[in-house]
Each structure stands twice: as C-alpha cells, then as structure tokens.
Design a protein around this motif. Sequence first.
Motif, PDB file in Angstrom:
ATOM      1  N   GLY A 175       0.441 -10.062  26.774  1.00 34.60           N
ATOM      2  CA  GLY A 175       0.036 -10.770  27.977  1.00 34.60           C
ATOM      3  C   GLY A 175      -1.402 -10.524  28.390  1.00 34.60           C
ATOM      4  N   ARG A 176      -2.090  -9.614  27.720  1.00 33.99           N
ATOM      5  CA  ARG A 176      -3.489  -9.344  28.045  1.00 33.99           C
ATOM      6  C   ARG A 176      -4.379 -10.486  27.550  1.00 33.99           C
ATOM      7  N   PRO A 177      -5.501 -10.722  28.231  1.00 30.52           N
ATOM      8  CA  PRO A 177      -6.413 -11.778  27.768  1.00 30.52           C
ATOM      9  C   PRO A 177      -7.073 -11.393  26.445  1.00 30.52           C
ATOM     10  N   GLY A 178      -7.216 -12.356  25.556  1.00 31.83           N
ATOM     11  CA  GLY A 178      -7.846 -12.093  24.267  1.00 31.83           C
ATOM     12  C   GLY A 178      -7.559 -13.193  23.273  1.00 31.83           C
ATOM     13  N   PHE A 179      -6.285 -13.582  23.166  1.00 35.75           N
ATOM     14  CA  PHE A 179      -5.912 -14.664  22.258  1.00 35.75           C
ATOM     15  C   PHE A 179      -5.757 -15.964  23.046  1.00 35.75           C
ATOM     16  N   VAL A 180      -6.143 -17.062  22.425  1.00 35.45           N
ATOM     17  CA  VAL A 180      -5.951 -18.383  23.028  1.00 35.45           C
ATOM     18  C   VAL A 180      -5.287 -19.270  21.981  1.00 35.45           C
ATOM     19  N   GLY A 181      -4.749 -20.398  22.440  1.00 33.49           N
ATOM     20  CA  GLY A 181      -4.124 -21.341  21.518  1.00 33.49           C
ATOM     21  C   GLY A 181      -2.625 -21.390  21.707  1.00 33.49           C
ATOM     22  N   SER A 225     -14.634 -14.043  14.707  1.00 37.68           N
ATOM     23  CA  SER A 225     -13.445 -14.800  15.109  1.00 37.68           C
ATOM     24  C   SER A 225     -12.323 -14.596  14.106  1.00 37.68           C
ATOM     25  N   ILE A 226     -11.092 -14.522  14.623  1.00 38.08           N
ATOM     26  CA  ILE A 226      -9.913 -14.345  13.783  1.00 38.08           C
ATOM     27  C   ILE A 226      -8.845 -15.335  14.239  1.00 38.08           C
ATOM     28  N   SER A 275      -9.331 -28.494   6.227  1.00 31.78           N
ATOM     29  CA  SER A 275     -10.019 -27.960   5.049  1.00 31.78           C
ATOM     30  C   SER A 275     -10.823 -26.727   5.390  1.00 31.78           C
ATOM     31  N   ALA A 276     -11.266 -26.597   6.643  1.00 29.21           N
ATOM     32  CA  ALA A 276     -12.005 -25.413   7.081  1.00 29.21           C
ATOM     33  C   ALA A 276     -11.067 -24.458   7.798  1.00 29.21           C
ATOM     34  N   CYS A 277     -11.438 -23.161   7.776  1.00 27.48           N
ATOM     35  CA  CYS A 277     -10.585 -22.140   8.387  1.00 27.48           C
ATOM     36  C   CYS A 277     -10.548 -22.252   9.898  1.00 27.48           C
ATOM     37  N   GLY A 278     -11.707 -22.529  10.481  1.00 23.42           N
ATOM     38  CA  GLY A 278     -11.811 -22.508  11.924  1.00 23.42           C
ATOM     39  C   GLY A 278     -12.037 -21.117  12.470  1.00 23.42           C
ATOM     40  N   ALA A 279     -12.297 -20.127  11.603  1.00 21.04           N
ATOM     41  CA  ALA A 279     -12.554 -18.747  12.031  1.00 21.04           C
ATOM     42  C   ALA A 279     -13.133 -17.974  10.863  1.00 21.04           C
TER      43      ALA A 279
END
Length: 691
Positions: free
Chosen positions: A597-603, A616-617, A631-635
């Motif tokens: 629940g801590r801020p850090g991940f989005v999506g 970025s991960i 086709s691209a990772c996005g991270a």
Amino acid sequence: MAETSPHSAATRRHWFADALLAQRGSLILFVPICLATGIAIWFGLRAEPGEIVYWTAAACAALLLLLGLLAGDAVAPLFWAAALVLCGLLLAGGRAHSVAEPILSFRYYGPIQGRIVDIDRSGSDKIRFTLDQVVLEDMRPERVPARVRVSLHGAQNHMSPEPGLTVILTGHLLPPNGPVEPGGFDFRRLAFFERLGAVGYTRTPVLVLAPAEEGKAGLTIFRLRMALSQWVQSRIPGDAGAFAAAIMTGDRSAMPFPALDSLRRSNLAHLLAISGLHMGLLTGVVFSALRAALALIPWLALRAPIRKIAALGALAVGAAYLALSGGAVSTERAFVMVSVMLVAILLDRRAISLRSVAIAATIILIRTPEALFSAGFQMSFAATTALVAAFGLLRDHRARLPRSARWLAPALAVCLSSAVAGVATAPFAAAHFNRIADYGLVANLLSVPLMGTVVMPAAVATALLWPVGLSAIPLWVMACGLEWILGVAGWISGLEGSVTHVVAPGPAVLPLLSLGILWLVAWKGRGRWLGPPLMLAALLAWGRADRPDILIADSGGLVGIASPAGRVLSRPSGDGFAAATWLENDGESVNQTEAAGRPGFVGGQYDRVADLNGLSIRLLRGKTGAAAVESACGADILVTNIDLPDGHAADCVLFNPARLRETGAVAIWTDSTPPRILTAADIGGDRLWTR
C-alpha cells in the motif's frame, strides 16, 4: 636504525614464540575453531571441488601434521592449525558426498508412495510426513529422490500416522526452493543434507498401503512417546499441558500458535524446544538426586565412587530422554554436550570447562559439519561458552567476597547466567530471526529459575512415580510452573516495544563477531584483547548493512523496491514467504499488504511500473500482463512470470521464467551506472545442492 632492526625483529620473534607457548595448556580450544574455518571455506566455494582437490588437501594436511611433529614447541601449533583447517574442508566435502541423493528437477503431480520416517508440522500448522523408499510414477528408480516431504491439507482423520507405515497418495512435488534473495537462507542446502529431494503437498486422502513392521525399536519408542504425550495432555489441560508434552516428549503438535508466538516475542521459545537447557537441567537433577541418595548409605558412600555412579545414571537418563524426545537435532547436540561433561566426571576431570565445550563442538562438527551454519548450533555454543567463561571468572574471584555476602551467591548466579546467556545469544538470534526481544532478560529471569527448580524436577518425579500411580502431585506442581511461564510470556509479549526488528547483517558480520568472541575467550595472555576490536568491527559493519534497492522473486511474480518509507511491494498477496522474508531482512515489522500500500508502484494489477533513482522497472504478470507489452519494454528492467513472444523486450534487461530459473532471486543496487546486479546463482555457484 640499521643496527636496531635485527634486535627488534628478534624481539618480535621471541614475543610471538612466547605467546604461542603460553597456549600449550589450551590448544584444544582451537581445534573446533580451525575445523570450523575449513568447513566455512568449503561451503563458501563457488564451484564444487574435484577429486584432485581432496587428494591434494589430504596430502597437505598429512604433511603439515608431520612438520608439526618435527618442529619446535613454539611453531608446531601453526602447522597443526593449518592441518585442521584442511581437515575441516575434507570433513565437509566427505559429508556432502556421503548424503548426496537425487533431487527432483521439475514439478511433479501424480501418485506418491513411500514409508513414513518422520511426522511433524509445517509452518502453516499442517501435519507433514517425511517419506523414504519413494516410488513416483514414470520415473526411473535412480532418478527418484531418497526422501520427500509432503504436507497434508484437508481432513485426514481416517488414519493414525506412525513411523513405518507405507502410504500412497496423490500430490504435488517441487524441488526444494533456493534463497528468496541473494545471500539469504538456502533451503536447498538444508534439504540436501537432510536427503530431501522434493517437497510438496496433497489435498487427497492418504491411504495405508502396508502396516508398520512390528518389533522395530523406532516404532516402539514412537508409540510410547505419543502415548506419554497424550497422557500428559489429558492430565494437564490447556496450553500448560501442550507445553508439558513438548518438554517431556518433543511433541509440539498441540501447542497453539498464540502461546507459541508469545514465547517467541518474549525470548522464551528456547524453553519449548528440547535443547541444552532441558538436557542439562534433567541430567543435573538426576545426578544430584542420585549422588545425594547414595550418600545416605554410609557403607556404600565409603566404598564406592558414588559421584561416578551418579554420572553414569545421569548419562543413561539423558540417553533415554534423547530417544523418547524423538532424537531432534537440537536434542542430539545437547546430549553430546552433556555426555562430554559427564564422561569428564568419570575420568576425574573438571566437568564444566571450556575444554569440555571444545570437545563437544569438535564431535558435532565431525559428525555434521553443516551444523556450523544453524542457529541452534551457534546460539547453543555461544551461550555455553559465555557461561563457562563467566562462571570461571566468578569462581576465581569468589574467595574475595565478604563472608556475609556469600549467601547471595546462588541468587547472583541465576541473574548472571540469564544475563550472560542473553547477551551472548542476542546477536546470533538477531542475525537469524531479525528481531530482538527487548524484555527477554526480564522474562528469562522470571522463568528460567522456575524451569530448573520446579518444572524439570517435577518432570523427573512424574516419570518415577508414573508406574505406581502417584504422579498427580508432581504433575500439578509442573502445571503450576508452566502456567507461570506462559503468564510471563503473555505479559512480556504484550508490552509496548517488546520486540525490536533489526536489519539482516552482511555475510562477514557473524564470522567476524564469532572470531572476536572466541579469540577473547580462548587466547591466553594480552593477545586476547584483539577480540573486542574484531567484535566492534563486526557490529559497525552490521550497522552499515547494504540492503538492495530492488529485489525480484525467483517466480517473477513479485518485486520490491526501497523507499524512504520502507520497502514497497508490487502486490498485496502472492509469493508471501519471499515478501515476509524481504521485510524481515529490512528490519521492518509491517506485513505484505501494508508494504504493497505504500506509494511507489503505479499501473494496473497485472502491469506494475516503478521508478527508482532514474531506473524504471516494470512487472508483468500472467497472460493479462503479457498482452499489454508491445515491441518495446517500456522500462529499463522488465520482470515477467510468463514467457513473452519472440521479438519483445529486446531493449531492456529482461527477467523472464527461463532466465530466473538460471539466476534464482535477483538483487539490484542503483548507486552505480550500470546498476549492480547480483543473483542467487552468483552466490550459490555450482554446488551439489544447486545442480
């Protein structure tokens, strides 16, 4: 300067020779230290040694022993120490090859047949069988693990499990898991030395294929053990009865989790496991009682060595206790330690001495070199060594006490023993369990004396009076003592701030700390004061523990990133063991849901993205997550628990199932460019248990 240099060199050589000669009466104390060094070197190797390495080590050890015999007294210990280090390496290698058995290399589901050799409970409180003589469907016998362990889910009330039964069931089996983070606890290695080639579970009924073979000593002892456990619990109701059954028979199956958790949080869980304390108290009570009883017979006391007779009686009772308690590893270790001390009495030697502790440690390291890395071995010998050293100093200075103050000696001894044992074991407990019971000393001062003076004597009296039906009174006394201990545990564990969580130490901390403690205790002369600086260096290194910025589970289903608020997890459930271990190693007391629940991940739920220090991960889970990738990772780093179509993720660091099977869990530090990546395989290397 040129004229004084030879004189200075000669002075240093004489000082060094004199320092070694001063150790002549205590060289045996260094035998387990040198063996442990060789064992640690062997386990630290990244590649499995070949046959030529062992033959070379054996030849060098023999040569060093010969040189030690030919050298003078001043330098001979150096040759012997080097030879013992090589012997430790050989012992570890020999033990590993002697227990090597096939390890399951894939997920198995199907029929499982085997003979029950052990019954215990899992961490989730499920009954668990260890099976040998295993048969798996469509597998050649030479590939089948020698032993497997299966947890039983669902109702299994249609059978009464006992060792020796041949059973058949349908279940899931997996290879033993590796560490959940690089450098963490490696269950694969533990399972390898226990000859466990697979672990799993079943949700179907377990069927008895063949009864246990009657007349086997193990079966008879197990039935007696279970009968005694049930009898004790029927006479002492509630948690106290479960506690009594645990310390008398080793059967902890009836111990409820709330009581167990209270004992852990108050640093009293060691009273539940049959270890050195129980074995020492039991044999001590028996020895003292036998000696006192024999002394009441003047004719016998004047003609027979009653002290040795009492030692033999205590040794026999200790052996019976070992058999009745199920022969757990901690109980075997305790019996070895007690046996060495009782044999010392038979040989007219001082029973409680550092020499006895060193002999016991040597025996255990020779039998089971892998025990060096267990929490039980480290804490047992830390406490025993510290107690023997402390009471040796107290014995030397007791004569200086005023006569009017000597009546306080027993009370001071109780307080001192609890304080010394608590301080000695605290760093090892913190390193292995990531927490310190802040009021553990108070809890032990209120409980351990009662265990020694009330509970264990009452247990002995119960065993003696049980055959004649007069055990009600000692059982009541034992129940009162255990109720008190459980009450203390509940009170202490409920206090605010009763537990402090600590960060996991680096790999060099415990070896450096142990060396400092042992050097301070074992070395004779001013050189012993090199020990405290080593201990201080270990604690300073612990305080600067370098936790990873990013952790990736070997399943590819969970990622954790560091943040000012603590570690942030990518999901609130799933991969629970990895999540809990990461948080514990960070020194945090929150659960997985709170960390997620801590801020850090989005999506979305299946497509999570985080940014840490410009890196970025992205985590993709399942087919839903995989469908979102283009086709691209996005991270910069892409983690997924499902294989992606060819041509995807070519512009980033990819951790997919195929790669994670090779690397295991992954740790990443973002303080450098490119980021520093360490995998479990990098540390585990190519060893017998990782293949």
